[in-house]
Design an enzyme around this catalytic site. Structure first.
Site: not given
Length: 139
Positions: A64, A90, A107, A93, A83
């Site tokens: 983010e 995920h 976009h 690991s 946001g």
């Protein structure tokens, strides 16, 4: 050709991260290309979950953060991007080292932007793929 309407230097972008969660997690912007923003985050006790691997939430913070910076670099004058939605898959690991995220636009519109952020480990193996939707709002 650049997609940025509000370009920043890497130093300016990193200065924006001071006194934020990015500073706590040692997230750093490492590259701003013509159409992407890249950054790193260490995998250590700050970013681990109880099993000693990279916490998925830490990956989302990196995603983010990179996507938000990129969106605001591509935002028209008089507007900001915030946001609206984020998801993350995920894949693998990681226990230590550095992860690198790269945000690229899917976009760029008048009211929304969508960014894909790929996070990889030191061997360039995909750790997480995230999609971030940003709302474009007037300042």
């Amino acid at each position: 050709m650049t997609i940025w309407t509000n370009p920043l230097s890497i130093d300016q972008a990193n200065a924006m991260l001071a006194n934020t969660i990015c500073e706590v997690l040692a997230i750093e912007i490492t590259d701003i290309g013509e159409d992407y923003v890249a950054g790193t985050m260490p995998v250590d006790k700050r970013t681990h979950q109880p099993f000693g691997i990279l916490h998925g939430g830490a990956s989302v913070v990196l995603a983010e953060s990179l996507g938000s910076i990129a969106a605001n670099l591509a935002c028209e004058s008089g507007f900001v991007c915030v946001g609206l939605d984020i998801n993350a898959n995920h894949i693998r690991s990681v226990r230590s080292g550095l992860v690198t995220g790269v945000a690229k636009a899917v976009h760029i519109g008048r009211s929304t932007q969508v960014w894909e952020i790929r996070i990889a480990d030191d061997d360039d193996k995909t750790v997480c793929v995230s999609r971030l939707t940003m709302a474009v709002i007037a300042k």
